[in-house]
Scaffold this motif. Structure first.
Motif, PDB file in Angstrom:
ATOM      1  N   VAL A   4       0.837  -1.209   0.000  1.00  0.00           N
ATOM      2  CA  VAL A   4       0.000   0.000   0.000  1.00  0.00           C
ATOM      3  C   VAL A   4       0.869   1.254   0.000  1.00  0.00           C
ATOM      4  O   VAL A   4       0.647   2.194  -0.771  1.00  0.00           O
ATOM      5  N   ILE A   5       1.884   1.286   0.884  1.00  0.00           N
ATOM      6  CA  ILE A   5       2.764   2.456   0.950  1.00  0.00           C
ATOM      7  C   ILE A   5       3.540   2.604  -0.357  1.00  0.00           C
ATOM      8  O   ILE A   5       3.681   3.716  -0.901  1.00  0.00           O
ATOM      9  N   GLY A   6       4.073   1.490  -0.883  1.00  0.00           N
ATOM     10  CA  GLY A   6       4.830   1.551  -2.130  1.00  0.00           C
ATOM     11  C   GLY A   6       3.983   2.005  -3.296  1.00  0.00           C
ATOM     12  O   GLY A   6       4.429   2.815  -4.130  1.00  0.00           O
ATOM     13  N   PHE A   7       2.751   1.504  -3.398  1.00  0.00           N
ATOM     14  CA  PHE A   7       1.847   1.927  -4.486  1.00  0.00           C
ATOM     15  C   PHE A   7       1.547   3.417  -4.391  1.00  0.00           C
ATOM     16  O   PHE A   7       1.550   4.133  -5.398  1.00  0.00           O
ATOM     17  N   GLY A   8       1.317   3.894  -3.157  1.00  0.00           N
ATOM     18  CA  GLY A   8       1.060   5.326  -2.980  1.00  0.00           C
ATOM     19  C   GLY A   8       2.266   6.173  -3.349  1.00  0.00           C
ATOM     20  O   GLY A   8       2.137   7.228  -3.985  1.00  0.00           O
ATOM     21  N   LEU A   9       3.466   5.724  -2.980  1.00  0.00           N
ATOM     22  CA  LEU A   9       4.684   6.474  -3.325  1.00  0.00           C
ATOM     23  C   LEU A   9       4.893   6.509  -4.830  1.00  0.00           C
ATOM     24  O   LEU A   9       5.325   7.532  -5.387  1.00  0.00           O
ATOM     25  N   HIS A  10       4.593   5.410  -5.503  1.00  0.00           N
ATOM     26  CA  HIS A  10       4.743   5.378  -6.966  1.00  0.00           C
ATOM     27  C   HIS A  10       3.791   6.362  -7.638  1.00  0.00           C
ATOM     28  O   HIS A  10       4.186   7.083  -8.571  1.00  0.00           O
TER      29      HIS A  10
ATOM     30  N   LEU B 255      11.105   1.026  -0.692  1.00  0.00           N
ATOM     31  CA  LEU B 255      10.824   2.028   0.333  1.00  0.00           C
ATOM     32  C   LEU B 255       9.579   1.659   1.130  1.00  0.00           C
ATOM     33  O   LEU B 255       9.520   1.843   2.359  1.00  0.00           O
ATOM     34  N   GLY B 256       8.560   1.106   0.454  1.00  0.00           N
ATOM     35  CA  GLY B 256       7.347   0.690   1.157  1.00  0.00           C
ATOM     36  C   GLY B 256       7.607  -0.410   2.168  1.00  0.00           C
ATOM     37  O   GLY B 256       7.117  -0.359   3.299  1.00  0.00           O
ATOM     38  N   ILE B 257       8.401  -1.416   1.776  1.00  0.00           N
ATOM     39  CA  ILE B 257       8.745  -2.499   2.701  1.00  0.00           C
ATOM     40  C   ILE B 257       9.553  -1.963   3.875  1.00  0.00           C
ATOM     41  O   ILE B 257       9.350  -2.354   5.032  1.00  0.00           O
TER      42      ILE B 257
ATOM     43  N   LEU C  19      16.651   1.113   4.288  1.00  0.00           N
ATOM     44  CA  LEU C  19      16.826   2.329   3.497  1.00  0.00           C
ATOM     45  C   LEU C  19      18.269   2.446   2.999  1.00  0.00           C
ATOM     46  O   LEU C  19      18.511   2.784   1.826  1.00  0.00           O
ATOM     47  N   GLY C  20      19.219   2.183   3.893  1.00  0.00           N
ATOM     48  CA  GLY C  20      20.621   2.252   3.492  1.00  0.00           C
ATOM     49  C   GLY C  20      20.955   1.229   2.422  1.00  0.00           C
ATOM     50  O   GLY C  20      21.677   1.530   1.462  1.00  0.00           O
TER      51      GLY C  20
END
Length: 598
Positions: free
Chosen positions: A116-122, A135-137, A356-357
């Motif tokens: 959900v977070i990854g789809f929204g960021l895309h 990034l979503g994971i 993230l790193g």
């Protein structure tokens, strides 16, 4: 003369050790995770905090970190030890007993929230699919270091959160593996490079697993025979560093090797000793890492673009809380537990920074967005205790709306009312039941209420701070009120309030000590039982019985001593209250005289 820059490493070390010496005890005393304290220290002493003022105030050099990059290797070592400790705590037996929550709800929560977070960021930021999902994971992970100390592992919320966090810890292996495999080494050669790195990684992991199963027991057996803690520690660090170097050599992250080293040692007979002996180093090294996180937070940048940061952290928390709540409800978890767990798991994790790193190193995320979300993660870590309080309030509100019906109170009266159904309250209820005395208990912890109801106890969910709840208890028809909660101020206030309404009611209250008992007597308690007094009398009774003194005379003398001490406490309370009573009587007489003159 030695320039200040020549001993900058000593100065930075002094700041770090001083922070550890101050932060850990201070936050432990306040029952707050030191994770937050280390981030705040990094924010304070870093280049965007006091470090920015060194040019104007040179003396600040000695209490700030002059070169943030110089401590990055120590921070990386802290993450390596953190993943190593996570591996030590994993157990195949424990995983199997919690398999439904771990591999069912835990997997669905991480994948669902990440998607959900990854789809929204895309859609909103234009990130490519690979970067958005990575990034979503990362943002879907929750903090093991903060959530478990807050929620514990024994209650419904703690057990549910632990299951999901356990899956996240396990998932770090494939996540870091995949991100490492698509890093610069693999990307440079396209699919062939990816396959080459993947093959080398699989071969390395196989060697680590097979070699570790045969070599580690022998290595630690030799270290154990020497009975030297130093050698045991050296062997532990050797295994961690060797495994990390092996995975680094084939293009994977070193933390993959650290996690595997922990898993391998966890299957040996020496995992408890290794866990204990490496704990101080893990805590200090993790503190260094968190200090570097705090140093990367620029408050001026946050204030300049606070709206974006607020939307970022609010969106992440809302999405994770909603996904977790829905999945837990589908799994049959009670509504209040699902609400509290969802909100508590809403913030990102310290392992978010690791992922993230790794994603930035794999060139899936540009430095700008990576820095933004790193700051969002740091903010999320610091607000985790606040989310815990909000989750508890939300759970109470959810339960209060009617999911858990209250026990009925008889119109003829509840018999005895017990406020607080903890360890003491439960014992009182059991003794009342043994002697056939009707009672109703009141408890503000919804988990305790649910568990008590399941065992057949008549317990009401409610907070006695609210006057309307006290009115509902029908204390005018009750035979006695017993206060067992461990809140001295509330017990005194409630005693005073109820005594004003029901002058003849028997009120028996639990007291922390004799001073608290005196306060309760002044407030109108019929009896106040100090915990310190009772434990002393029980100790004396046990000693006298063990010395061969007859049980009858011992019990009689204990009763006599208890009565004498209670009389002393009541007398002390009356001595304090007497001047106040005289003042009230004088004021009433003066008022009556004035009225007569009129």
């Amino acid at each position: 003369m030695v320039s200040p820059l020549s001993n900058s490493g000593f100065s930075d070390t002094l700041v770090i050790l001083g922070a550890a010496g101050l932060v850990i005890p201070a936050f432990a005393r306040a029952k707050i995770s030191p994770v937050i304290g280390f981030i705040l220290v990094g924010l304070l002493v870093g280049p965007f905090g006091l470090g920015a003022l060194v040019g104007d105030y040179p003396w600040l050099y000695h209490i700030t970190i002059s070169d943030p990059h110089a401590i990055e290797p120590f921070a990386e070592f802290g993450i390596v030890l953190l993943l190593f400790s996570i591996g030590l705590e994993l157990s195949f037996k424990r995983l199997w007993s919690m398999r439904r929550l771990v591999f069912g709800v835990g997997a669905a929560e991480l994948i669902g929230a990440g998607a959900v977070i990854g789809f929204g960021l895309h859609l909103l930021t234009g990130l490519d699919w690979a970067g958005a999902m990575a990034l979503g994971i990362a943002l879907a992970l929750s903090s093991t270091a903060l959530v478990l100390p807050i929620a514990g592992t024994t209650g419904p919320v703690g057990q549910t959160a632990f299951a999901m966090l356990l899956f996240e810890d396990l998932a770090l292996v494939p996540i870091i593996f995949i991100l490492g495999a698509v890093g610069p080494m693999a990307a440079a050669g396209g699919m062939m490079g990816f396959a080459r790195v993947g093959g080398a990684a699989v071969l390395t992991l196989a060697i680590l697993f097979i070699g570790g199963r045969f070599l580690l027991p022998k290595l630690f057996a030799q270290a154990a025979r020497t009975k030297s803690p130093e050698l045991f520690l050296a062997a532990s660090l050797l295994v961690v560093i060797a495994a990390s170097l092996a995975t680094s050599a084939v293009g994977l992250s070193p933390i993959v090797g650290a996690l595997i080293a922990g898993l391998l040692i966890a299957e040996t007979d020496y995992h408890s000793e290794v866990e204990v002996i490496t704990a101080p180093f893990k805590g200090l090294a993790l503190g260094v890492f968190l200090i570097t996180v705090g140093m990367s937070v620029d408050l001026r940048a946050i204030l300049a673009d606070w709206g974006a940061y607020f939307v970022g952290i609010a969106t992440v928390v809302a999405v994770k809380a909603a996904v977790t709540f829905v999945l837990l409800r589908l799994a049959g978890i009670r509504g209040g537990v699902a609400v509290e767990t969802g909100v508590l798991m809403g913030s990102p994790s310290e392992t978010t920074l690791i992922v993230l790193g790794a994603a930035a190193q794999a060139q899936l995320i540009a430095p700008g967005p990576a820095s933004f979300w790193q700051t969002v993660t740091a903010i999320g870590l610091t607000i985790t205790p606040l989310l815990s309080m909000l989750g508890k309030r939300a759970a109470r509100g959810f339960e209060r709306r009617g999911e858990l019906p209250d026990a009925e109170i008889s119109p003829e009266g509840p018999g005895t009312v017990i406020i607080g159904f903890g360890r003491v309250g439960r014992m009182v209820c059991d003794m009342l039941a043994v002697h056939g005395q009707p009672y109703v208990a009141v408890e503000a912890n919804i988990d305790a209420v649910t568990a008590a109801r399941a065992e057949g106890y008549p317990v009401i969910f409610g907070d006695v701070v609210r006057p309307e709840l006290v009115d509902r208890l029908n204390l005018g028809r009750a035979r006695a009120l017993i206060l067992t909660m461990d809140d001295p101020v509330l017990s005194v206030a409630l005693t005073r309030r109820v005594r004003g309404w029901v002058p003849d009611l028997t009120i028996v209250a639990r007291a922390r000590d004799t001073a608290h008992a005196a306060e309760l007597y002044k407030a109108g308690a019929s009896d106040a039982v100090p915990e310190t007094l009772e434990s002393s009398l029980q100790l004396a009774e046990a000693v006298l019985t063990d010395l061969g003194v007859a049980v009858g005379p011992v019990i009689a003398s204990i009763h006599e001593k208890r009565d004498a001490l209670r009389q002393e406490i009541k007398a002390a309370a009356e001595m304090v209250a007497l001047p106040r009573l005289k003042r009230v009587r004088r004021a009433a007489a003066a008022a009556a005289g004035d009225a007569a003159e009129v």
